[in-house]
Design a protein around this motif. Structure first.
Motif, short mmCIF file in Angstrom:
data_model
loop_
_atom_site.label_atom_id
_atom_site.label_comp_id
_atom_site.label_asym_id
_atom_site.label_seq_id
_atom_site.Cartn_x
_atom_site.Cartn_y
_atom_site.Cartn_z
N PRO A 81 0.82 -1.23 0.00
CA PRO A 81 0.00 0.00 0.00
C PRO A 81 0.85 1.27 0.00
O PRO A 81 0.51 2.25 -0.68
CB PRO A 81 -0.81 -0.13 1.30
CG PRO A 81 -0.85 -1.59 1.58
CD PRO A 81 0.47 -2.12 1.12
N LEU A 272 -4.30 2.85 -6.16
CA LEU A 272 -4.69 3.02 -4.76
C LEU A 272 -5.72 1.97 -4.33
O LEU A 272 -5.69 1.49 -3.19
CB LEU A 272 -5.24 4.44 -4.53
CG LEU A 272 -4.18 5.54 -4.67
CD1 LEU A 272 -4.83 6.91 -4.58
CD2 LEU A 272 -3.08 5.41 -3.61
N GLY A 275 -3.88 -0.89 -3.44
CA GLY A 275 -3.28 -0.69 -2.12
C GLY A 275 -4.26 -0.93 -0.99
O GLY A 275 -3.88 -1.37 0.10
N LEU A 276 -5.55 -0.69 -1.24
CA LEU A 276 -6.56 -0.91 -0.19
C LEU A 276 -6.90 -2.38 -0.01
O LEU A 276 -7.07 -2.85 1.11
CB LEU A 276 -7.84 -0.15 -0.55
CG LEU A 276 -7.96 1.32 -0.16
CD1 LEU A 276 -9.27 1.89 -0.68
CD2 LEU A 276 -7.89 1.50 1.35
N VAL A 279 -3.80 -6.46 0.60
CA VAL A 279 -3.41 -7.13 1.85
C VAL A 279 -4.57 -7.99 2.39
O VAL A 279 -4.36 -9.18 2.69
CB VAL A 279 -2.90 -6.11 2.89
CG1 VAL A 279 -2.55 -6.79 4.19
CG2 VAL A 279 -1.68 -5.36 2.35
N PRO A 280 -5.80 -7.44 2.48
CA PRO A 280 -6.89 -8.31 2.92
C PRO A 280 -7.12 -9.50 2.00
O PRO A 280 -7.44 -10.60 2.45
CB PRO A 280 -8.13 -7.39 2.91
CG PRO A 280 -7.62 -6.02 2.87
CD PRO A 280 -6.23 -6.03 2.32
N LEU B 7 -7.03 10.51 -0.10
CA LEU B 7 -7.00 9.09 -0.47
C LEU B 7 -5.70 8.42 0.00
O LEU B 7 -5.71 7.29 0.47
CB LEU B 7 -7.11 8.95 -1.98
CG LEU B 7 -8.52 8.85 -2.53
CD1 LEU B 7 -8.49 8.85 -4.05
CD2 LEU B 7 -9.18 7.57 -2.04
N VAL B 11 -5.45 5.20 2.44
CA VAL B 11 -4.76 3.93 2.14
C VAL B 11 -3.78 3.58 3.27
O VAL B 11 -3.72 2.43 3.73
CB VAL B 11 -4.02 4.02 0.78
CG1 VAL B 11 -3.12 2.82 0.56
CG2 VAL B 11 -5.02 4.13 -0.35
N LEU B 12 -3.03 4.59 3.75
CA LEU B 12 -2.05 4.33 4.80
C LEU B 12 -2.73 4.01 6.13
O LEU B 12 -2.29 3.13 6.88
CB LEU B 12 -1.10 5.52 4.95
CG LEU B 12 -0.27 5.81 3.68
CD1 LEU B 12 0.60 7.04 3.88
CD2 LEU B 12 0.58 4.61 3.29
N ASN B 14 -5.65 2.64 6.44
CA ASN B 14 -6.19 1.29 6.26
C ASN B 14 -5.10 0.24 6.55
O ASN B 14 -5.34 -0.76 7.22
CB ASN B 14 -6.70 1.16 4.82
CG ASN B 14 -7.26 -0.21 4.52
OD1 ASN B 14 -8.19 -0.65 5.15
ND2 ASN B 14 -6.67 -0.89 3.55
N LEU B 15 -3.88 0.52 6.07
CA LEU B 15 -2.76 -0.41 6.31
C LEU B 15 -2.48 -0.51 7.81
O LEU B 15 -2.32 -1.61 8.35
CB LEU B 15 -1.51 0.08 5.56
CG LEU B 15 -0.23 -0.68 5.86
CD1 LEU B 15 -0.30 -2.13 5.37
CD2 LEU B 15 0.98 0.00 5.21
N LEU B 18 -5.07 -2.55 9.47
CA LEU B 18 -4.92 -3.98 9.13
C LEU B 18 -3.82 -4.62 9.97
O LEU B 18 -3.98 -5.71 10.50
CB LEU B 18 -4.61 -4.15 7.65
CG LEU B 18 -5.79 -3.99 6.68
CD1 LEU B 18 -5.30 -3.99 5.24
CD2 LEU B 18 -6.80 -5.12 6.89
N PHE B 22 -4.41 -7.63 12.44
CA PHE B 22 -3.70 -8.91 12.26
C PHE B 22 -2.90 -9.26 13.53
O PHE B 22 -2.80 -10.42 13.91
CB PHE B 22 -2.74 -8.86 11.06
CG PHE B 22 -3.41 -8.77 9.72
CD1 PHE B 22 -4.78 -8.97 9.58
CD2 PHE B 22 -2.67 -8.50 8.58
CE1 PHE B 22 -5.39 -8.89 8.34
CE2 PHE B 22 -3.27 -8.41 7.33
CZ PHE B 22 -4.64 -8.60 7.22
#
Lengths: 566, 30
Positions: A81, A272, A275-276, A279-280, B7, B11-12, B14-15, B18, B22
């Motif tokens: 990402p 992008l 990037g979202l 990973v999932p 945006l 994205v960052l 969201n990372l 995650l 995890f």
């Protein structure tokens, strides 16, 4: 496979190829053949980018990876990402404003034709070989488990891709990839549902998670820093970031996907979105493998999932019996663990977990003994289960019709990755080699015709290499390594192009050669995990080029001072 | 703040979420 499975598989493949040919009809300009007329919108770009990266091996081996090693592989994608954000900021505006056809075309504007040609040749070698492997790797797994003819499987996958990629170019590739990815992900969702439904009736998903976790299969994040282990948070965030930057930013098979965007904004949105959800998505595929692992805690797995791996003799039979005994012990301990966890009896749960892990170790030991015997009898025996676990589960435990769907998913994934490979090999050899170095004054129609012939030629080469790969044995791993050996250096060349003003083409090429030697040195003489080679390649390229730049700038200043001296 | 800057942050973020999720998942079932 039943008749229904064949019907589902055949219908899916024929529909995809026909759709690709129809979508890509009437391609008369280079813009339309190589970049789909630069008219695509972000949802198509996003799915096309994801389908390019997700080959059949992603869907066959990733669940197997979770089965044998746990979910820690997901960390490899953590840098992705960040790479998507960096590429949206720095690379997309450059590529889109220069209206280039290939990533390497840009290098000429900065360093001259030498650097452009060198980088495109490196790409052609690496991608040419790996596209062959993209066909061969799933073909060998499918043919071993289903008893199909490997040559025919190679040929069918290759021929189907060649038809629509040659006729339809980038438009056919991108649009078919949208459907191929959705079919592949749909297939995985079905496999997950069946794996969970196939657990014993008294075992819930939560129970399954406890069993998988206690056996180290849910190890998604590991914050410990260690350069010799392949997957931890740091190698993913640093090495994984550089791999993603290099792959998505400089590898034509990916760059071509987002150059098809109507505007820079469409290309950025495509990246992008990747990037979202990437990973999932990888977490989900690994999770399917973790559930298959739990399934095989209650249903006896074969000693080796690769059906061709076995041996004769009493010692092998003893190892097999021991493997089964330890499976029974493991199953009983898992049931005890579930009962204790449900009763909130921590002490009993801990004792059951210890027994479970001991039985698992014993089970692995019996398997390792059998592997030694099998290897002794047949040195070419493949005792690594990673590639064979998931397909074995699919073939034996999915109902008729769904096996066909999963096979279609695997073929779709193989086709989508191969199509991007061929498409990018053709565009690079047509634009960076043929049009730039061989024939500069041909008409647009000639270049389109040349691109089509080159797509066909690369397709034939890829199928030919897939056939030859059968005889390569362990060299296949070397071919796969090839990409990792070049990625850091190529990224370094692009970083110098984008972020420096005065570094020359000669300094860049010299630095790239030194960096390649350093990377190969890391591979041959250290036990550094491969993700870190990218860091070495990038750092050496940039540092050496800058050192040459400042040394030559110093020399020039001195000689200028001498010339104008007293 | 431009549309794209938002945006990038999304994205960052969201990372980061995650990774936290995890990690919690790993801890909960180890």
């Amino acid at each position: 496979m039943s008749r229904l499975d064949w019907l589902v598989l055949g219908a899916t493949l024929v529909t995809i190829v026909a759709y690709g040919v129809w979508k890509g009809r009437r391609q008369r300009t280079l813009d339309s053949y190589i970049l789909a007329g630069r008219k695509l919108h972000w949802p198509t770009i996003a799915l096309s980018i994801m389908a390019t990266q997700a080959s059949a091996i992603t869907f066959l081996s990733t669940p197997g990876q979770a089965y044998t090693d746990g979910m820690r592989f997901v960390q490899f994608y953590l840098g992705l990402p960040i790479a998507m954000v960096l590429l949206s900021i720095f690379a997309v505006p450059i590529y889109q404003s220069l209206k280039v056809y290939t990533a390497y075309e840009y290098l000429e504007t900065r360093f001259g034709v030498g650097t452009r040609t060198l980088t495109s040749i490196l790409f052609l070698v690496q991608r040419g070989l790996s596209t062959g492997i993209t066909i061969y790797a799933p073909a060998i797994i499918v043919s071993v488990i289903l008893g199909w003819n490997i040559h025919l499987t190679n040929l069918v996958i290759g021929a189907l891709v060649i038809i629509y990629t040659t006729l339809g170019g980038a438009k056919a590739v991108s649009w078919t990839q949208v459907h191929q990815l959705l079919i592949a992900l749909g297939g995985m969702a079905v496999a997950l549902a069946i794996a969970i439904r196939s657990l014993p009736h008294d075992v819930s998903v939560l129970d399954a998670l406890h069993v998988a976790g206690k056996l180290g299969r849910l190890n998604a994040i590991d914050f410990s820093f260690n350069v010799t282990t392949p997957y931890n948070f740091w190698s993913g965030m640093i090495g994984g970031l550089l791999v993603a930057l290099s792959y998505f930013g400089t590898d034509q098979s990916q760059v071509q996907r987002y150059l098809t965007g109507e505007t820079a904004a469409e290309s950025k949105l495509g990246l992008l979105f990747n990037g979202l959800v990437k990973v999932p998505m990888q977490f989900f595929i690994l999770f399917v493998g973790a559930m298959v692992f739990v399934f095989y805690q209650f249903v006896a797995p074969p000693l080796f999932f690769n059906p061709t791996t076995h041996a004769s003799g009493a010692a092998y039979a003893r190892a097999e019996a021991r493997h089964h005994e330890t499976f029974v012990a493991k199953r009983d301990a898992a049931r005890d663990l579930i009962a204790a966890t449900r009763a909130h009896d921590d002490a009993r749960a801990e004792a059951a977990a210890t027994r479970l892990r001991t039985a698992q170790d014993e089970n692995a030991k019996a398997r390792a003994e059998a592997a030694v015997i099998a290897k002794k009898e047949n040195p070419a025996a493949d005792t690594n289960d990673t590639n064979y676990v998931f397909l074995t589960f699919v073939i034996h435990y999915l109902p008729h019709g769904l096996v066909g769907l999963l096979m279609a998913a695997i073929f779709c994934a193989a086709m989508s990755a191969t199509a991007s490979g061929l498409n990018s090999l053709a565009s690079t050899s047509a634009i960076d080699i043929y049009r730039r170095l061989i024939n500069r004054d041909a008409t647009e129609r000639d270049y389109v015709r040349a691109s089509k012939w080159l797509t066909l030629a690369w397709g034939v080469f890829a199928v030919g290499f897939a056939e030859f790969a059968n005889r390569l044995g362990s060299l296949i791993e070397a071919v796969n390594l090839l990409g990792s050996l070049f990625y850091g250096t190529i990224l370094g060349i692009f970083v110098l192009a984008i972020f420096t003003k005065h570094v020359t083409g000669t300094a860049t090429v010299t630095a790239a050669v030194v960096a390649e030697l350093a990377t190969v040195g890391c591979w041959l003489f250290t036990n550094m995990a491969w993700l870190w080679w990218n860091v070495v390649g990038l750092a050496v390229t940039v540092c050496v080029a800058l050192a040459i730049r400042y040394a030559t700038a110093g020399l020039a200043a001195r000689s200028a001072a001498v010339e104008s001296g007293p | 703040m431009t549309h794209f800057r938002r945006l990038y942050i999304a994205v960052l973020a969201n990372l980061a979420l995650l990774v936290l999720a995890f990690y919690a998942f790993t801890r909960a079932f180890r």
